[in-house]
Design a protein around this motif. Structure first.
Motif, short mmCIF file in Angstrom:
data_model
loop_
_atom_site.label_atom_id
_atom_site.label_comp_id
_atom_site.label_asym_id
_atom_site.label_seq_id
_atom_site.Cartn_x
_atom_site.Cartn_y
_atom_site.Cartn_z
N LYS B 47 0.67 -1.45 -0.01
CA LYS B 47 -0.07 -0.06 -0.17
C LYS B 47 1.11 1.28 0.03
CE LYS B 47 -4.36 -2.05 1.93
NZ LYS B 47 -5.27 -1.95 0.79
N VAL B 48 1.89 1.32 -0.76
CA VAL B 48 2.68 2.53 -1.11
C VAL B 48 1.92 3.28 -2.20
CG1 VAL B 48 5.01 3.41 -1.61
CG2 VAL B 48 4.62 1.35 -0.27
N PHE B 49 1.57 4.69 -1.84
CA PHE B 49 1.26 5.35 -3.04
C PHE B 49 2.02 6.35 -3.53
CE2 PHE B 49 -2.82 3.77 -1.13
CZ PHE B 49 -3.57 3.59 -2.10
N ILE B 50 3.06 6.80 -2.67
CA ILE B 50 4.03 7.74 -3.27
C ILE B 50 5.38 7.56 -2.97
CG2 ILE B 50 4.86 10.24 -2.87
CD1 ILE B 50 1.90 10.84 -1.80
N ILE B 51 6.17 7.42 -4.29
CA ILE B 51 7.54 7.15 -3.99
C ILE B 51 8.29 8.45 -3.92
CG2 ILE B 51 9.54 6.03 -5.01
CD1 ILE B 51 7.71 3.83 -6.12
N GLY B 52 9.32 8.82 -3.23
CA GLY B 52 10.12 9.95 -3.32
C GLY B 52 11.43 9.45 -3.61
N LEU B 53 11.74 10.15 -5.05
CA LEU B 53 13.05 9.95 -5.50
C LEU B 53 14.34 10.29 -4.71
CD1 LEU B 53 11.11 9.63 -7.93
CD2 LEU B 53 12.97 9.90 -9.30
N SER B 70 20.42 4.21 -9.46
CA SER B 70 20.99 5.43 -9.54
C SER B 70 19.65 6.40 -9.59
CB SER B 70 21.70 5.78 -10.90
OG SER B 70 20.90 5.53 -11.80
N HIS B 71 19.56 7.66 -9.55
CA HIS B 71 18.61 8.53 -9.61
C HIS B 71 18.01 8.33 -11.07
CE1 HIS B 71 16.02 12.24 -9.92
NE2 HIS B 71 16.29 12.04 -8.62
N GLU B 72 19.19 8.37 -12.02
CA GLU B 72 18.54 8.47 -13.55
C GLU B 72 17.78 7.17 -13.55
OE1 GLU B 72 21.89 7.86 -16.01
OE2 GLU B 72 20.26 8.18 -17.98
N ALA B 73 18.36 6.01 -13.14
CA ALA B 73 17.38 4.78 -13.31
C ALA B 73 16.25 4.65 -12.65
CB ALA B 73 18.18 3.44 -12.65
N LYS B 74 15.97 5.25 -11.40
CA LYS B 74 14.75 5.35 -10.75
C LYS B 74 13.72 6.26 -11.74
CE LYS B 74 16.60 5.85 -6.23
NZ LYS B 74 17.04 6.79 -5.17
N GLU B 75 14.33 7.25 -12.20
CA GLU B 75 13.43 8.17 -13.21
C GLU B 75 13.08 7.48 -14.56
OE1 GLU B 75 14.83 12.25 -13.09
OE2 GLU B 75 13.35 12.81 -14.53
N VAL B 76 14.03 6.69 -15.06
CA VAL B 76 13.45 5.84 -16.26
C VAL B 76 12.37 5.00 -16.05
CG1 VAL B 76 14.51 4.24 -17.98
CG2 VAL B 76 15.82 6.28 -17.68
N SER B 79 9.16 6.90 -15.04
CA SER B 79 8.62 7.56 -16.25
C SER B 79 7.82 6.42 -17.11
CB SER B 79 9.73 8.13 -17.15
OG SER B 79 10.18 9.24 -16.22
N SER B 80 8.44 5.34 -17.09
CA SER B 80 7.97 4.48 -18.19
C SER B 80 6.36 3.79 -17.57
CB SER B 80 8.85 3.16 -18.50
OG SER B 80 8.19 2.29 -19.01
N LEU B 81 6.33 3.84 -16.22
CA LEU B 81 5.09 3.62 -15.69
C LEU B 81 4.16 4.92 -16.02
CD1 LEU B 81 5.68 2.05 -11.89
CD2 LEU B 81 4.67 1.14 -14.04
N VAL B 82 4.61 6.37 -15.66
CA VAL B 82 4.01 7.28 -16.13
C VAL B 82 3.47 7.43 -17.53
CG1 VAL B 82 3.87 9.84 -16.15
CG2 VAL B 82 5.11 8.71 -14.40
N MET B 90 4.35 14.12 -9.41
CA MET B 90 3.56 14.99 -8.61
C MET B 90 4.27 16.31 -8.58
SD MET B 90 3.03 12.47 -5.39
CE MET B 90 1.82 13.42 -4.52
N ASP B 91 5.52 16.52 -9.15
CA ASP B 91 6.04 17.79 -9.29
C ASP B 91 7.03 17.79 -10.53
OD1 ASP B 91 7.64 15.90 -8.45
OD2 ASP B 91 8.97 17.36 -7.38
N LYS B 92 7.13 19.26 -11.05
CA LYS B 92 7.89 19.28 -12.22
C LYS B 92 9.25 18.53 -12.03
CE LYS B 92 5.67 23.14 -14.56
NZ LYS B 92 5.53 24.58 -14.67
N GLY B 93 9.85 18.66 -10.92
CA GLY B 93 11.17 18.29 -10.89
C GLY B 93 11.40 16.82 -10.74
N HIS B 94 10.13 15.94 -10.79
CA HIS B 94 10.08 14.62 -10.84
C HIS B 94 10.83 14.03 -9.29
CE1 HIS B 94 9.66 14.14 -15.40
NE2 HIS B 94 8.78 14.84 -15.01
N LYS B 95 10.40 14.81 -8.43
CA LYS B 95 11.14 14.12 -7.06
C LYS B 95 9.92 13.19 -6.48
CE LYS B 95 14.29 18.13 -6.10
NZ LYS B 95 13.98 19.49 -5.84
N LYS B 96 8.71 13.35 -6.76
CA LYS B 96 7.71 12.60 -6.20
C LYS B 96 6.71 11.95 -7.21
CE LYS B 96 7.30 13.91 -1.47
NZ LYS B 96 6.10 14.50 -0.45
#
Lengths: 197, 179
Positions: B47-53, B70-76, B79-82, B90-96
């Protein structure tokens, strides 16, 4: 006749006997022996399962799989059938696939037999790398240079080619900062546990 | 088999190269696919809804093999799920990143089922009741992210099956169903 399906030793003996009298029981699925003994069906079914597993694991291993791992996956799939499949059975089934021009082949690398399902040509350098990788599951450029007495260019070249072919995966996460090239075909995920290097 | 709490981890989680972004296309596709499935499965079961990078997330670290994403890998991976509608930045900086193992319309269906099972077709509930009331205990709705819940209710509102109303200053927001 049930022995054909159930007993791998019996199958090997049967093949030896056939070879002595100059008969290839698998030459045709409609052949006398195949029909009488159902042995053609056995290898046909096995062949289909082998193709299936090779395709399913290709994006992970680049189309090269350890014969032992293939057997493990086969036995999981055939659980219901309760028939053990020997290495010899696999090799025979694969040699039948080869006849179809599908590019399936068993190759020997070091101590291991690998099943190839893509038409990649492995040269001598690639083979030596795969052999080296069998120890830990991975190879570094430095290690290839040292163990094989290669120049750094030659080692990098061979490793990068294997990477492009999908046979290797890079790992930049070790604290020593050295890139490791992992080879799923010689050390599958299931046995890599704890071998983090 | 390695576990995280009661969650069984897949085999690839123990294979070090899966923690480095793969440069070869076909290998990368397979890698991204496996991580996407893992993230959805894990978030659903825990039941995790939010992942903070920028925070430690247990799924992105494997101490047994000393590897982490890495941060890049998490974002990749996220982003693919997005791009598939299974997550939202949840923010422009892709932190959450908000993880939608159920899409908003699926959450809305889930609420409708809940309403019917509990005979609340014309009933009233507060949002907090839905999230932590006795009726929702043990259901998928238990502990639902408040933001996700509101969006699912708005979805129902548009279909005329619910009406959200504001409580008095001290009260929680409520919803009247007309399912």
């Amino acid at each position: 006749m049930n022995d054909i399906r159930k007993n791998p030793t019996f199958r090997t003996q049967f093949h030896e006997m056939c070879a002595k009298v100059g008969v290839d029981p698998l030459a045709s699925n409609k052949g006398f022996w195949a029909e009488l003994l159902g042995i053609g069906d056995f290898y046909y079914e096995l062949g289909v399962q082998i193709v299936d597993i090779c395709l399913a694991t290709r994006s992970h291993n680049g189309g090269l799989i350890d014969l032992q791992e293939l057997r493990t996956l086969l036995s999981q799939r055939r659980k219901a059938a309760r028939e053990s499949v020997s290495e010899d059975d696999c090799i025979r089934a694969i040699s039948k696939l080869k006849v179809l021009g599908s590019g399936f082949e068993v190759i020997s690398v070091g101590k291991k037999k690998l099943v190839r399902s893509v038409p990649t040509e492995l040269n001598k350098d690639h083979n030596e790398i795969l052999e080296l990788a069998q120890a830990q599951g991975y190879v570094t450029v430095e290690e290839a240079q040292r163990r094989l007495s290669w120049s750094s260019g030659r080692a990098t070249d061979a490793l990068e080619t294997l990477l492009k072919e999908g046979l290797a995966m890079i790992d930049d996460g070790h604290r020593d900062g050295k890139r490791r090239y992992w080879f799923p075909c010689v050390a599958s995920m299931s046995v890599a546990t704890g071998a983090g290097g | 088999m390695q576990t995280l709490g009661n969650f069984k981890l897949p085999q690839f989680f123990n294979y070090p190269p899966y923690f480095t972004l793969q440069p070869v296309r076909e290998t990368r596709e397979k890698q991204v696919q496996l991580w996407k499935e893992l993230i959805l499965d894990y978030c659903k079961s825990q039941k995790v809804f939010i992942i903070g990078l920028e925070e430690d997330f247990p799924l992105f670290i494997n101490s047994a093999i000393e590897r982490s994403l890495s941060h890049e890998a998490k974002e990749v991976f996220l982003s693919s799920l997005v791009s598939e509608g299974r997550a939202e930045w949840m923010d422009k900086g892709h932190k959450k990143c908000l993880i939608l193992w159920l899409r908003i319309q699926d959450w809305a269906d889930c609420i409708l089922n809940f309403v019917r099972e509990n005979g609340l077709e014309n009933g009233v509930m507060t949002l907090e009741d839905i999230r932590s009331g006795i009726e929702s205990r043990g259901t998928e709705l238990e502990g639902i992210d408040r933001g996700v819940l509101v969006r699912a209710l708005r979805h129902l509102e548009q279909k005329g099956k619910a009406a959200i109303f504001k409580g008095s200053a001290t009260d929680d927001e409520g919803v009247k169903f007309s399912a």
